[in-house]
Design an enzyme around this catalytic site. Structure first.
Site, mmCIF file in Angstrom:
data_model
loop_
_atom_site.group_PDB
_atom_site.id
_atom_site.type_symbol
_atom_site.label_atom_id
_atom_site.label_comp_id
_atom_site.label_asym_id
_atom_site.label_seq_id
_atom_site.Cartn_x
_atom_site.Cartn_y
_atom_site.Cartn_z
ATOM 1 N N MET A 86 46.275 21.235 6.234
ATOM 2 C CA MET A 86 44.868 22.059 6.380
ATOM 3 C C MET A 86 44.077 21.262 7.438
ATOM 4 S SD MET A 86 44.609 22.897 2.204
ATOM 5 C CE MET A 86 45.067 21.347 1.856
ATOM 6 N N SER A 114 47.391 18.073 9.529
ATOM 7 C CA SER A 114 47.344 19.243 10.555
ATOM 8 C C SER A 114 47.266 18.566 11.951
ATOM 9 C CB SER A 114 46.277 19.960 9.963
ATOM 10 O OG SER A 114 45.997 21.038 11.051
ATOM 11 N N GLN A 136 52.006 18.236 10.922
ATOM 12 C CA GLN A 136 52.116 19.438 11.157
ATOM 13 C C GLN A 136 51.781 19.710 12.852
ATOM 14 O OE1 GLN A 136 49.056 21.421 11.630
ATOM 15 N NE2 GLN A 136 50.484 23.203 12.306
ATOM 16 N N TYR A 138 50.913 22.400 15.858
ATOM 17 C CA TYR A 138 50.843 23.918 16.305
ATOM 18 C C TYR A 138 51.204 23.467 17.898
ATOM 19 C CZ TYR A 138 47.905 25.725 12.709
ATOM 20 O OH TYR A 138 47.540 26.664 11.626
ATOM 21 N N THR A 164 54.437 24.843 12.799
ATOM 22 C CA THR A 164 53.814 26.065 11.985
ATOM 23 C C THR A 164 54.176 27.075 13.099
ATOM 24 O OG1 THR A 164 52.360 24.866 10.669
ATOM 25 C CG2 THR A 164 51.909 27.182 11.230
ATOM 26 N N LYS A 233 57.470 26.081 9.472
ATOM 27 C CA LYS A 233 56.798 26.350 8.445
ATOM 28 C C LYS A 233 56.141 27.647 8.880
ATOM 29 C CE LYS A 233 52.232 25.194 6.106
ATOM 30 N NZ LYS A 233 51.464 26.042 6.735
ATOM 31 N N SER A 255 56.265 30.770 3.679
ATOM 32 C CA SER A 255 54.837 30.387 3.510
ATOM 33 C C SER A 255 54.517 31.638 4.367
ATOM 34 C CB SER A 255 54.429 29.020 4.113
ATOM 35 O OG SER A 255 53.222 29.136 4.625
ATOM 36 N N HIS A 257 50.941 31.255 4.925
ATOM 37 C CA HIS A 257 49.824 30.615 5.472
ATOM 38 C C HIS A 257 48.887 30.829 4.527
ATOM 39 C CE1 HIS A 257 48.630 28.265 9.380
ATOM 40 N NE2 HIS A 257 47.394 28.608 8.843
ATOM 41 N N ASP A 288 55.421 27.543 -0.438
ATOM 42 C CA ASP A 288 53.974 27.395 -0.679
ATOM 43 C C ASP A 288 53.122 28.661 -0.814
ATOM 44 O OD1 ASP A 288 52.842 28.364 1.635
ATOM 45 O OD2 ASP A 288 52.335 26.308 2.444
ATOM 46 N N GLY A 289 52.077 28.773 -1.334
ATOM 47 C CA GLY A 289 51.064 29.922 -1.503
ATOM 48 C C GLY A 289 50.864 29.959 -3.186
ATOM 49 N N GLY A 290 49.801 29.954 -3.438
ATOM 50 C CA GLY A 290 49.347 30.024 -4.945
ATOM 51 C C GLY A 290 49.900 29.070 -6.025
ATOM 52 N N ILE A 291 50.281 28.122 -5.669
ATOM 53 C CA ILE A 291 50.837 27.158 -6.707
ATOM 54 C C ILE A 291 49.551 26.535 -7.172
ATOM 55 C CG2 ILE A 291 51.916 24.689 -7.003
ATOM 56 C CD1 ILE A 291 54.165 26.356 -6.138
ATOM 57 N N ARG A 312 44.796 24.799 -1.073
ATOM 58 C CA ARG A 312 43.501 24.850 -1.363
ATOM 59 C C ARG A 312 43.100 24.158 -2.562
ATOM 60 N NH1 ARG A 312 44.951 29.903 -0.013
ATOM 61 N NH2 ARG A 312 43.818 31.065 1.603
HETATM 62 C C1 LIG Z 1 41.532 25.612 4.813
HETATM 63 C C2 LIG Z 1 42.707 25.831 5.265
HETATM 64 C C3 LIG Z 1 43.202 25.486 6.320
HETATM 65 C C4 LIG Z 1 44.606 25.377 6.593
HETATM 66 N N1 LIG Z 1 44.878 24.760 7.964
HETATM 67 C C5 LIG Z 1 46.533 24.761 8.262
HETATM 68 C C6 LIG Z 1 46.840 24.351 9.249
HETATM 69 O O1 LIG Z 1 46.239 23.584 10.163
HETATM 70 N N2 LIG Z 1 48.025 24.222 9.718
HETATM 71 C C7 LIG Z 1 49.132 24.849 8.779
HETATM 72 O O2 LIG Z 1 50.402 24.882 9.317
HETATM 73 N N3 LIG Z 1 48.724 25.364 7.723
HETATM 74 C C8 LIG Z 1 47.382 25.449 7.367
HETATM 75 N N4 LIG Z 1 46.781 26.241 6.222
HETATM 76 C C9 LIG Z 1 47.899 26.770 5.394
HETATM 77 C C10 LIG Z 1 48.477 26.039 4.235
HETATM 78 O O3 LIG Z 1 49.320 24.739 5.080
HETATM 79 C C11 LIG Z 1 49.320 26.380 3.279
HETATM 80 O O4 LIG Z 1 50.260 27.144 3.838
HETATM 81 C C12 LIG Z 1 48.631 27.350 2.206
HETATM 82 O O5 LIG Z 1 47.140 26.862 2.010
HETATM 83 C C13 LIG Z 1 49.237 27.243 0.981
HETATM 84 O O6 LIG Z 1 48.597 28.234 0.059
HETATM 85 P P1 LIG Z 1 47.482 27.617 -1.192
HETATM 86 O O7 LIG Z 1 46.582 27.475 -0.516
HETATM 87 O O8 LIG Z 1 47.349 29.152 -1.753
HETATM 88 O O9 LIG Z 1 48.156 26.709 -1.850
HETATM 89 C C14 LIG Z 1 45.548 25.986 6.035
HETATM 90 C C15 LIG Z 1 45.269 26.609 4.622
HETATM 91 C C16 LIG Z 1 44.055 26.575 4.186
HETATM 92 C C17 LIG Z 1 43.331 27.099 3.016
#
Ligand SMILES: Cc1cc2nc3c(=O)[nH]c(=O)nc-3n(C[C@H](O)[C@H](O)[C@H](O)COP(=O)(O)O)c2cc1C
Length: 367
Positions: A86, A114, A136, A138, A164, A233, A255, A257, A288-291, A312
């Site tokens: 993140m 990140s 990670q 980009y 990603t 990812k 994912s 994102h 990932d997502g919503g765990i 989050r």
């Molecule tokens: C504030 C924030 C910043 C994020 N920044 C990146 C990032 O820089 N690179 C990336 O691959 N995913 C990023 N993500 C996505 C997360 O890696 C992840 O896929 C996602 O937050 C998972 O869902 P969850 O927040 O419901 O657990 C970001 C997510 C959030 C909430």
């Protein structure tokens, strides 16, 4: 750790409420927001709740001593929790990515840093040398900036490269647009500075940084050149999971994102089964997502994931109490997972499979 009303914070939802009260409106829009109508953002949580658990009882030896260990990228891990990458963590707490890495170290979690971290990969490694770290990536249009970033990660002991692929351009995030967070002063991002970006990371500046034309050929080259195993990812279809495998990935991360990119795509939970079916055990599949609950972790593993990324909730912990807050969030999730292993009669993470899951009848009842 207590909330504003001094009741202890005992669940991730408690941390969410406490963080919402602490974060300013701009930082909150950045952390909490999703793309478009936020349908996928909501689905990410709801999809885990639509799966019911079919517990077994009286299974005997092992329930008293659960085993949460997993193997990820061929390495044993004490449990399946990975801190999702993140960006911009100093927006949430001055400790930023260093605090998050320290929590990873304290809990045996993997920390995925990140590309758009507010601290360099080298500084995170120095501050939390005992943490298992992934980097990670980009892929920037200017490969002259991306290559040294990868080299730095390799030099400083990062164990995997997470590329990603779901952000060729930034999603339309209306909460962020309303709060103006991306046009305000946000913390420094060393990688963006190295690429010559000055000022806040607006959607336009972000889109100019990353290579929107990235293709499977680039993944193949990166995988061949990288001394680290590469995970892709942002995979949501079996077809793309198979392409990742063919092009040299060691794993895929299912994912969307965190619902921040394309609205109305499938949740991680709903996309996972077809991907596991397609790739089998030829590559690692993470999700990932919503765990938000130990039972979500259990369901992900029972559906065939090797590990889960938590996004989050770690930022809620960071907002509430820096490294200790992130640590507490991870500890709560691990304790819930442990109880879930006992109460399903699964005993170990390795024993989880689809036989512990069933369709939830309450999905129809809600209609
Ligand atoms: C504030 C924030 C910043 C994020 N920044 C990146 C990032 O820089 N690179 C990336 O691959 N995913 C990023 N993500 C996505 C997360 O890696 C992840 O896929 C996602 O937050 C998972 O869902 P969850 O927040 O419901 O657990 C970001 C997510 C959030 C909430």
């Amino acid at each position: 750790m207590a909330g504003a009303d001094c009741e202890p914070l005992v669940s991730l939802a408690d941390f969410e409420r406490a963080a919402e009260a602490l974060l300013g409106p701009q930082a909150l829009s950045y952390v909490a927001g999703g793309a478009g109508d936020e349908i996928t953002l909501r689905e990410n949580r709801d999809a885990w709740r639509r799966i019911a658990i079919a517990p077994r009882v009286l299974v005997g030896v092992g329930v008293g001593q659960r085993d949460p260990r997993v193997t990820v990228l061929g390495r044993p891990r004490p449990h399946p929790l990975i801190i999702a990458p993140m960006a911009l963590q100093r927006m949430v707490h001055e400790g930023g990515e260093i605090a998050t890495a320290q929590a990873a170290e304290a809990t045996g979690s993997v920390m995925c840093l990140s590309t758009l971290a507010t601290v360099s990969a080298a500084d995170v490694a120095t501050a939390a040398p005992g943490a298992s770290r992934w980097f990670q990536l980009y892929v920037f249009a200017d490969r002259g900036v991306s290559r040294p970033l990868v080299a730095q990660a390799v030099e400083h002991g990062y164990e995997a490269l997470v590329v990603t692929v779901d952000v060729p351009v930034l999603g339309v995030r209306e909460r962020e647009l309303r709060s103006g967070v991306r046009t305000s002063a946000v913390p420094q991002v060393p990688s963006a500075r190295a690429a010559g970006a000055r000022g806040p990371l607006t959607p336009g500046r972000f889109d100019a940084l990353v290579d929107a034309d990235l293709s499977w050929g680039d993944i193949k080259r990166l995988a061949a050149e990288s001394p680290l195993p590469l995970l892709v990812k942002g995979i949501l279809t079996a077809q793309d999971a198979l392409l990742a495998l063919e092009n040299g990935a060691a794993g895929v991360i299912v994912s969307n994102h965190g619902g921040r990119q394309l609205d109305t795509v499938l949740s991680g939970a709903d996309a996972l089964p077809a991907i596991v079916d397609a790739v089998g055990d030829r590559v690692d599949v993470l999700v990932d997502g919503g765990i938000r609950r130990g039972t979500d972790v259990l369901k992900a593993l029972a559906l065939g994931a090797q590990a889960v990324l938590v996004g989050r909730p770690c930022l809620w912990g960071l907002a509430v109490d820096g490294a200790q807050g992130v640590q507490r969030v991870l500890e709560i999730l691990l304790a819930e997972f442990d109880v879930a292993l006992a109460l399903t009669g699964a005993r170990s993470a390795a024993a989880l499979n689809g036989s512990f899951l069933t369709r939830a009848p309450w999905v129809e009842w809600q209609r």
